[in-house]
Scaffold this motif. Structure first.
Motif, PDB file in Angstrom:
ATOM      1  N   GLU A 235      66.907  11.866  59.162  1.00 59.80           N
ATOM      2  CA  GLU A 235      68.119  11.044  59.191  1.00 59.80           C
ATOM      3  C   GLU A 235      68.274  10.176  60.431  1.00 59.80           C
ATOM      4  OE1 GLU A 235      71.508  13.629  58.489  1.00 59.80           O
ATOM      5  OE2 GLU A 235      70.267  14.838  57.155  1.00 59.80           O
ATOM      6  N   GLY A 236      67.344  10.285  61.379  1.00 64.00           N
ATOM      7  CA  GLY A 236      67.468   9.510  62.612  1.00 64.00           C
ATOM      8  C   GLY A 236      67.236   8.021  62.362  1.00 64.00           C
ATOM      9  N   CYS A 237      67.826   7.188  63.213  1.00 65.52           N
ATOM     10  CA  CYS A 237      67.672   5.733  63.071  1.00 65.52           C
ATOM     11  C   CYS A 237      66.385   5.284  63.749  1.00 65.52           C
ATOM     12  CB  CYS A 237      68.831   5.011  63.754  1.00 65.52           C
ATOM     13  SG  CYS A 237      70.264   5.001  62.759  1.00 65.52           S
ATOM     14  N   GLU A 240      65.396   4.489  67.705  1.00 70.99           N
ATOM     15  CA  GLU A 240      66.399   5.148  68.559  1.00 70.99           C
ATOM     16  C   GLU A 240      65.816   6.321  69.357  1.00 70.99           C
ATOM     17  OE1 GLU A 240      69.912   4.607  68.962  1.00 70.99           O
ATOM     18  OE2 GLU A 240      69.316   2.666  68.134  1.00 70.99           O
ATOM     19  N   TYR A 242      66.978  10.045  70.969  1.00 72.83           N
ATOM     20  CA  TYR A 242      67.990  11.110  70.871  1.00 72.83           C
ATOM     21  C   TYR A 242      67.733  12.157  71.953  1.00 72.83           C
ATOM     22  CZ  TYR A 242      69.013   9.148  66.302  1.00 72.83           C
ATOM     23  OH  TYR A 242      69.369   8.285  65.292  1.00 72.83           O
ATOM     24  N   LYS A 289      75.279  12.257  71.225  1.00 73.67           N
ATOM     25  CA  LYS A 289      74.787  11.299  70.228  1.00 73.67           C
ATOM     26  C   LYS A 289      74.188  12.024  69.005  1.00 73.67           C
ATOM     27  CE  LYS A 289      71.430   7.578  69.558  1.00 73.67           C
ATOM     28  NZ  LYS A 289      70.522   6.623  70.193  1.00 73.67           N
ATOM     29  N   ARG A 292      77.009  13.708  67.080  1.00 74.29           N
ATOM     30  CA  ARG A 292      77.857  12.737  66.358  1.00 74.29           C
ATOM     31  C   ARG A 292      77.109  12.140  65.149  1.00 74.29           C
ATOM     32  NH1 ARG A 292      78.457   9.805  70.602  1.00 74.29           N
ATOM     33  NH2 ARG A 292      76.964   8.217  69.974  1.00 74.29           N
ATOM     34  N   GLU A 293      75.870  11.714  65.381  1.00 77.47           N
ATOM     35  CA  GLU A 293      75.164  10.971  64.330  1.00 77.47           C
ATOM     36  C   GLU A 293      74.456  11.865  63.314  1.00 77.47           C
ATOM     37  OE1 GLU A 293      72.665   7.854  65.831  1.00 77.47           O
ATOM     38  OE2 GLU A 293      74.248   7.062  67.108  1.00 77.47           O
ATOM     39  N   LEU A 294      73.942  13.012  63.781  1.00 79.97           N
ATOM     40  CA  LEU A 294      73.139  13.839  62.872  1.00 79.97           C
ATOM     41  C   LEU A 294      73.721  15.240  62.680  1.00 79.97           C
ATOM     42  CD1 LEU A 294      69.539  12.906  64.157  1.00 79.97           C
ATOM     43  CD2 LEU A 294      70.963  11.691  62.518  1.00 79.97           C
TER      44      LEU A 294
END
Ligand SMILES: Cc1cn([C@H]2C[C@H](O)[C@@H](COP(=O)(O)OP(=O)(O)O[C@H]3O[C@H](C)C(=O)[C@H](O)[C@H]3O)O2)c(=O)[nH]c1=O
Length: 319
Positions: A235-237, A240, A242, A289, A292-294
């Motif tokens: 699911e990571g962009c 990016e 992390y 981060k 929040r995102e994953l």
């Protein structure tokens, strides 16, 4: 899905292989490892004969051999754990670190470009951010913290990270990077603080603490790290970085005392020794981060993780 896991016979690599093979039994995992002093093929004994697993002894700097393997296996993803990782050794022999960590990464990136890939993931380190002062507990590394390395090891990892990001910008290669804090758990080579102290204590040998012992590290249980990488792969962009931290800062001396207590050994084994040159004072990651995102958070409490780790070494060491 075929995943190349480089450095899979080291420490975090095999933990990741076990994690992925358990969670995704339909995946094919190909482990690439040079088997340096810190690698151990017997670590992989439980998976070596599985039909969806292949081990290849290979140096990631060997361009021809790496290309040949890409040609044969056509991987969908590459997760690069292969690295020379010990700061003390990098001070004595920086050239090995530049070779494996930078040149090796560049070979893998070129192979990914040449054969095509869904994802290249670089396993990096919070050491690329340098260190934080002990008297500013309010400061943490974020993904925006400037690169400011202290050792040849962290410089080589920072160089590799920059190269990975350059392949994204220049060629559009689908990359991600994770920067983790200090990992602990089973299979770690006993040159690193925790396994070294456990093994020395088991043999009633001196426990060498560098400097004043107040350097702080942010300890992350290796399985939590594997979970974070799995999430980033899914699911990571693309493009990016992390940060992955345990949110668990501890002074070295407190860890060593805890290990003595758990093993019933006297603190008199602790010996203060000459400090490491350029010794980073404090590492602390802000993991907001990835949370929040994953939705990732470390799950293993240090008190549980350290007990499991000690138990693992006790059951694998003959005293
Ligand atoms: C081996 C040893 C270490 N230390 C001290 C030095 C450090 O302050 C701390 C941890 O040392 P270690 O060498 O285990 O790890 P770091 O230098 O923090 O770096 C580690 O964590 C990052 C994230 C990586 O990326 C590195 O690959 C990994 O080695 O204990 C001692 O006091 N005595 C010892 O015998």
């Amino acid at each position: 899905m075929t995943i190349f896991v480089t450095g899979g016979a080291g420490f975090i690599g095999p933990n990741f292989i076990f994690y992925m093979m358990k969670k995704y039994p339909e995946y094919r995992i190909v482990c690439l490892d040079k088997l340096t002093y810190a690698g151990n093929l017997s670590t992989l004994a439980s998976v070596l004969t599985k039909p969806n697993f292949r081990f290849v002894k290979i140096d990631i700097c060997d361009r021809d051999a790496v290309y040949q393997l890409f040609e044969e296996e056509r991987p969908d993803m590459v997760v690069n754990f292969a690295a020379e990782s010990h700061v003390d050794r990098s001070i004595e022999h920086p050239e090995i670190f530049l070779q494996t960590n930078i040149i090796g990464t560049s070979v893998l990136l070129d192979a990914c470009l040449r054969y095509g890939i869904q994802r290249y993931h670089q396993v990096s380190t919070d050491e690329v951010y340098g260190d934080l002062p002990l008297d500013r507990p309010d400061l943490f590394f974020t993904e925006e913290t400037p690169i400011r390395t202290s050792s040849p090891y962290s410089s080589s990892k920072a160089g590799a990270d920059l190269l990975v990001l350059a392949y994204y910008r220049t060629h559009g290669l689908p990359v991600t990077i994770s920067r983790c804090s200090n990992n602990y758990g089973p299979y770690q080579y006993p040159e690193k603080l925790i396994p070294r102290m456990i093994i020395n204590a088991l043999y009633d040998k001196p426990l060498p603490v560098y400097g004043d012992g107040f350097n702080v590290r942010d300890w992350l249980y290796v399985e939590d790290h594997c979970h974070a990488i799995d999430l980033i792969l899914r699911e990571g962009c693309i493009g990016e970085v992390y940060n992955v931290g345990g949110h668990n800062e501890m002074a070295n001396i407190d860890i060593v005392k805890l290990i003595c207590k758990e093993l019933g050994k006297p603190e008199s084994l602790i010996t203060y020794v000459t400090d490491r040159k350029g010794h980073d004072r404090r590492y602390a990651i802000d993991p907001s981060k990835i949370h929040r995102e994953l939705g990732w958070l470390p799950e293993t409490k240090f008190t549980d993780g350290i007990k499991k780790t000690i138990q693992w070494y006790v059951s694998h060491i003959k005293v």
